[in-house]
Design a protein around this motif. Structure first.
Motif, PDB file in Angstrom:
ATOM      1  N   GLY A 101       0.807  -1.213   0.000  1.00 25.34           N
ATOM      2  CA  GLY A 101       0.000   0.000   0.000  1.00 25.34           C
ATOM      3  C   GLY A 101       0.837   1.259   0.000  1.00 25.34           C
ATOM      4  N   PRO A 102       0.158   2.399  -0.133  1.00 27.49           N
ATOM      5  CA  PRO A 102       0.855   3.678  -0.223  1.00 27.49           C
ATOM      6  C   PRO A 102       1.428   4.123   1.120  1.00 27.49           C
ATOM      7  CG  PRO A 102      -1.503   4.025  -0.200  1.00 27.49           C
ATOM      8  CD  PRO A 102      -1.282   2.544  -0.241  1.00 27.49           C
ATOM      9  N   ARG A 103       2.427   5.010   1.043  1.00 30.88           N
ATOM     10  CA  ARG A 103       3.037   5.587   2.243  1.00 30.88           C
ATOM     11  C   ARG A 103       2.578   7.026   2.458  1.00 30.88           C
ATOM     12  NH1 ARG A 103       9.162   3.372   1.187  1.00 30.88           N
ATOM     13  NH2 ARG A 103       8.697   1.188   1.614  1.00 30.88           N
ATOM     14  N   THR A 104       1.994   7.597   1.427  1.00 32.08           N
ATOM     15  CA  THR A 104       1.520   8.980   1.527  1.00 32.08           C
ATOM     16  C   THR A 104       0.008   8.966   1.676  1.00 32.08           C
ATOM     17  OG1 THR A 104       1.369   9.150  -0.875  1.00 32.08           O
ATOM     18  CG2 THR A 104       3.461   9.818   0.135  1.00 32.08           C
ATOM     19  N   GLY A 105      -0.656  10.047   1.336  1.00 31.93           N
ATOM     20  CA  GLY A 105      -2.106  10.158   1.523  1.00 31.93           C
ATOM     21  C   GLY A 105      -2.945   9.499   0.443  1.00 31.93           C
ATOM     22  N   LEU A 106      -2.382   8.593  -0.307  1.00 28.40           N
ATOM     23  CA  LEU A 106      -3.132   7.917  -1.364  1.00 28.40           C
ATOM     24  C   LEU A 106      -3.864   6.697  -0.803  1.00 28.40           C
ATOM     25  CD1 LEU A 106      -0.409   8.199  -4.149  1.00 28.40           C
ATOM     26  CD2 LEU A 106      -2.432   9.640  -3.816  1.00 28.40           C
ATOM     27  N   MET A 107      -4.703   6.094  -1.635  1.00 30.86           N
ATOM     28  CA  MET A 107      -5.522   4.943  -1.220  1.00 30.86           C
ATOM     29  C   MET A 107      -4.978   3.657  -1.856  1.00 30.86           C
ATOM     30  SD  MET A 107      -7.842   6.546   0.529  1.00 30.86           S
ATOM     31  CE  MET A 107      -9.179   5.410   0.698  1.00 30.86           C
ATOM     32  N   ARG A 108      -5.015   2.585  -1.089  1.00 28.77           N
ATOM     33  CA  ARG A 108      -4.569   1.292  -1.617  1.00 28.77           C
ATOM     34  C   ARG A 108      -5.489   0.841  -2.741  1.00 28.77           C
ATOM     35  NH1 ARG A 108      -3.183  -3.143   0.655  1.00 28.77           N
ATOM     36  NH2 ARG A 108      -2.233  -2.239   2.469  1.00 28.77           N
ATOM     37  N   THR A 109      -4.931   0.110  -3.681  1.00 27.69           N
ATOM     38  CA  THR A 109      -5.694  -0.388  -4.829  1.00 27.69           C
ATOM     39  C   THR A 109      -5.814  -1.909  -4.820  1.00 27.69           C
ATOM     40  OG1 THR A 109      -3.664  -0.353  -6.128  1.00 27.69           O
ATOM     41  CG2 THR A 109      -5.114   1.560  -6.329  1.00 27.69           C
ATOM     42  N   ILE A 110      -5.016  -2.557  -4.000  1.00 26.13           N
ATOM     43  CA  ILE A 110      -5.031  -4.018  -3.899  1.00 26.13           C
ATOM     44  C   ILE A 110      -5.452  -4.370  -2.481  1.00 26.13           C
ATOM     45  CG2 ILE A 110      -3.633  -6.122  -4.028  1.00 26.13           C
ATOM     46  CD1 ILE A 110      -1.827  -4.657  -6.039  1.00 26.13           C
ATOM     47  N   PRO A 111      -6.457  -5.245  -2.321  1.00 26.90           N
ATOM     48  CA  PRO A 111      -6.947  -5.559  -0.980  1.00 26.90           C
ATOM     49  C   PRO A 111      -5.844  -6.117  -0.057  1.00 26.90           C
ATOM     50  CG  PRO A 111      -8.405  -6.465  -2.662  1.00 26.90           C
ATOM     51  CD  PRO A 111      -7.196  -5.949  -3.368  1.00 26.90           C
ATOM     52  N   GLU A 112      -5.909  -5.725   1.215  1.00 27.19           N
ATOM     53  CA  GLU A 112      -4.970  -6.259   2.214  1.00 27.19           C
ATOM     54  C   GLU A 112      -5.084  -7.771   2.249  1.00 27.19           C
ATOM     55  OE1 GLU A 112      -4.066  -4.380   6.133  1.00 27.19           O
ATOM     56  OE2 GLU A 112      -5.797  -3.139   5.519  1.00 27.19           O
ATOM     57  N   GLY A 113      -3.972  -8.424   2.500  1.00 30.35           N
ATOM     58  CA  GLY A 113      -3.952  -9.885   2.575  1.00 30.35           C
ATOM     59  C   GLY A 113      -3.662 -10.554   1.248  1.00 30.35           C
ATOM     60  N   THR A 114      -3.701  -9.791   0.156  1.00 31.33           N
ATOM     61  CA  THR A 114      -3.372 -10.336  -1.161  1.00 31.33           C
ATOM     62  C   THR A 114      -1.879 -10.654  -1.206  1.00 31.33           C
ATOM     63  OG1 THR A 114      -5.095  -8.992  -2.208  1.00 31.33           O
ATOM     64  CG2 THR A 114      -3.365  -9.854  -3.647  1.00 31.33           C
ATOM     65  N   THR A 115      -1.527 -11.714  -1.879  1.00 29.73           N
ATOM     66  CA  THR A 115      -0.117 -12.049  -2.065  1.00 29.73           C
ATOM     67  C   THR A 115       0.168 -12.283  -3.553  1.00 29.73           C
ATOM     68  OG1 THR A 115      -0.529 -14.412  -1.697  1.00 29.73           O
ATOM     69  CG2 THR A 115       0.170 -13.110   0.223  1.00 29.73           C
ATOM     70  N   LEU A 116       1.413 -12.096  -3.901  1.00 29.88           N
ATOM     71  CA  LEU A 116       1.871 -12.413  -5.250  1.00 29.88           C
ATOM     72  C   LEU A 116       2.332 -13.856  -5.230  1.00 29.88           C
ATOM     73  CD1 LEU A 116       2.626 -11.501  -8.152  1.00 29.88           C
ATOM     74  CD2 LEU A 116       4.872 -10.870  -7.220  1.00 29.88           C
ATOM     75  N   LYS A 117       1.678 -14.706  -6.000  1.00 35.63           N
ATOM     76  CA  LYS A 117       2.025 -16.126  -6.022  1.00 35.63           C
ATOM     77  C   LYS A 117       3.175 -16.409  -6.984  1.00 35.63           C
ATOM     78  CE  LYS A 117      -1.402 -19.024  -5.935  1.00 35.63           C
ATOM     79  NZ  LYS A 117      -1.727 -19.903  -4.875  1.00 35.63           N
ATOM     80  N   ALA A 118       3.204 -15.696  -8.117  1.00 34.22           N
ATOM     81  CA  ALA A 118       4.262 -15.901  -9.119  1.00 34.22           C
ATOM     82  C   ALA A 118       4.327 -14.687 -10.024  1.00 34.22           C
ATOM     83  CB  ALA A 118       3.985 -17.158  -9.934  1.00 34.22           C
ATOM     84  N   PHE A 119       5.511 -14.498 -10.612  1.00 41.44           N
ATOM     85  CA  PHE A 119       5.697 -13.409 -11.560  1.00 41.44           C
ATOM     86  C   PHE A 119       6.680 -13.878 -12.620  1.00 41.44           C
ATOM     87  CE2 PHE A 119       7.604  -9.569 -13.229  1.00 41.44           C
ATOM     88  CZ  PHE A 119       6.489  -8.784 -13.460  1.00 41.44           C
ATOM     89  N   HIS A 120       6.300 -13.711 -13.896  1.00 37.84           N
ATOM     90  CA  HIS A 120       7.147 -14.131 -15.010  1.00 37.84           C
ATOM     91  C   HIS A 120       7.068 -13.111 -16.136  1.00 37.84           C
ATOM     92  CE1 HIS A 120       7.429 -18.076 -13.158  1.00 37.84           C
ATOM     93  NE2 HIS A 120       6.123 -18.076 -13.045  1.00 37.84           N
ATOM     94  N   ILE A 121       8.096 -13.059 -16.941  1.00 39.46           N
ATOM     95  CA  ILE A 121       8.090 -12.247 -18.153  1.00 39.46           C
ATOM     96  C   ILE A 121       8.486 -13.174 -19.300  1.00 39.46           C
ATOM     97  CG2 ILE A 121       9.059 -10.263 -19.369  1.00 39.46           C
ATOM     98  CD1 ILE A 121       9.829  -9.116 -16.605  1.00 39.46           C
ATOM     99  N   ILE A 122       7.684 -13.173 -20.355  1.00 37.35           N
ATOM    100  CA  ILE A 122       8.029 -14.015 -21.504  1.00 37.35           C
ATOM    101  C   ILE A 122       8.666 -13.154 -22.586  1.00 37.35           C
ATOM    102  CG2 ILE A 122       6.299 -15.762 -20.954  1.00 37.35           C
ATOM    103  CD1 ILE A 122       4.564 -14.620 -23.221  1.00 37.35           C
ATOM    104  N   GLY A 123       9.193 -13.791 -23.601  1.00 32.50           N
ATOM    105  CA  GLY A 123       9.995 -13.151 -24.630  1.00 32.50           C
ATOM    106  C   GLY A 123       9.349 -12.004 -25.379  1.00 32.50           C
ATOM    107  N   ASP A 124       8.026 -11.995 -25.503  1.00 32.42           N
ATOM    108  CA  ASP A 124       7.379 -10.909 -26.245  1.00 32.42           C
ATOM    109  C   ASP A 124       7.133  -9.670 -25.380  1.00 32.42           C
ATOM    110  OD1 ASP A 124       5.223 -11.621 -24.638  1.00 32.42           O
ATOM    111  OD2 ASP A 124       3.834 -11.971 -26.296  1.00 32.42           O
ATOM    112  N   GLY A 125       7.626  -9.675 -24.134  1.00 32.57           N
ATOM    113  CA  GLY A 125       7.461  -8.524 -23.248  1.00 32.57           C
ATOM    114  C   GLY A 125       6.204  -8.566 -22.411  1.00 32.57           C
ATOM    115  N   THR A 126       5.535  -9.715 -22.376  1.00 29.43           N
ATOM    116  CA  THR A 126       4.339  -9.849 -21.545  1.00 29.43           C
ATOM    117  C   THR A 126       4.731 -10.358 -20.165  1.00 29.43           C
ATOM    118  OG1 THR A 126       2.970 -10.351 -23.478  1.00 29.43           O
ATOM    119  CG2 THR A 126       2.080 -10.962 -21.327  1.00 29.43           C
ATOM    120  N   ALA A 127       4.308  -9.610 -19.154  1.00 25.23           N
ATOM    121  CA  ALA A 127       4.524 -10.027 -17.762  1.00 25.23           C
ATOM    122  C   ALA A 127       3.255 -10.722 -17.277  1.00 25.23           C
ATOM    123  CB  ALA A 127       4.823  -8.818 -16.892  1.00 25.23           C
TER     124      ALA A 127
END
Length: 183
Positions: A87-113
Motif C-alpha cells: 500500500g501507499p506511504r503517503t495520503g493515497l488509497m490502496r488499490t489491492i486488498p490487504e492480505g493479497t499475495t503475489l504467487k508468481a511473476f514471469h516475463i516471456i519473450g514478447d514482453g508480456t509479464a
C-alpha cells in the motif's frame, strides 16, 4: 658465525611470511571490494513510481519511492507488485486488498509479464467498475512504466485465467499502460 647466518636466514623467512600474509590480505581485501561492487551494481536505487488511487478514488496518482532493486526485471517486477500490495506511504488509497499475495511473476519473450495474484484480490475486492479499473491499472502501469522489458501485463488469479476481477473488466487479455487514468 652460525648464529649470524641463522639470524639472517630466520629474518628472511619471517619477512617472506609477513609479506605473504600481507599479500594474501591485500588479495582478500580486493576480492571483498569486488564482491561489494558487484552487489552494488546488482542493486540499483532509482526513484520509481507506484500508482495508487487518489483520496476521492477518481484517478491514479504516482507515489515516488527510492527503491533498491535487482537489475533482473523479474525480481524488480516482483518487488513492485509486493510494494503495491503493502500500500501507499503517503495520503493515497490502496488499490489491492490487504492480505493479497503475489504467487508468481514471469516475463516471456514478447514482453508480456504474468502476475499471478492470490484469490484474496478477488474475494476481498471492494467492487465497482472504478475500483476494479484502478486495481488492474495500478499493477499494469506500475510495471510497464518502471520496467522497460515489459510491454503488457496479464493478471492471473490463483494460478488461473479469470474472466474478470469483480465482474466488469475482461482479464483474459494482457493490458497495456493507460496514461489517461493518471493525474
Amino acid at each position: 658465525m652460525r648464529n649470524i647466518i641463522f639470524s639472517i636466514f630466520a629474518g628472511i623467512v619471517i619477512s617472506v611470511m609477513f609479506l605473504s600474509r600481507s599479500a594474501a590480505s591485500q588479495v582478500m581485501d580486493q576480492a571483498e571490494q569486488t564482491a561489494k561492487a558487484a552487489e552494488t551494481e546488482h542493486l540499483a536505487k532509482p526513484v520509481i513510481h507506484l500508482y495508487f488511487a487518489d483520496r476521492n478514488n477518481s484517478f491514479l496518482k504516482a507515489e515516488g519511492r527510492d527503491f533498491f532493486h535487482s537489475n533482473d526485471p523479474i525480481e524488480f517486477g516482483k518487488s513492485i507488485v509486493e510494494a503495491l500490495i503493502e500500500g501507499p506511504r503517503t495520503g493515497l488509497m490502496r488499490t489491492i486488498p490487504e492480505g493479497t499475495t503475489l504467487k508468481a511473476f514471469h516475463i516471456i519473450g514478447d514482453g508480456t509479464a504474468y502476475a499471478d495474484m492470490s484469490d484474496t484480490i478477488k474475494d476481498s475486492h471492494p467492487g465497482g467498475v472504478t475500483s476494479e479499473l484502478f486495481t488492474i491499472y495500478s499493477i499494469v502501469n506500475s510495471l510497464i512504466l518502471n520496467i522497460p522489458e515489459i510491454d503488457t501485463v496479464k493478471i492471473l488469479i490463483g494460478g488461473r485465467e479469470m474472466m474478470t476481477l469483480d465482474g466488469h473488466i475482461d482479464l483474459r487479455f494482457p493490458f497495456k499502460a493507460n496514461m489517461l487514468l493518471i493525474r
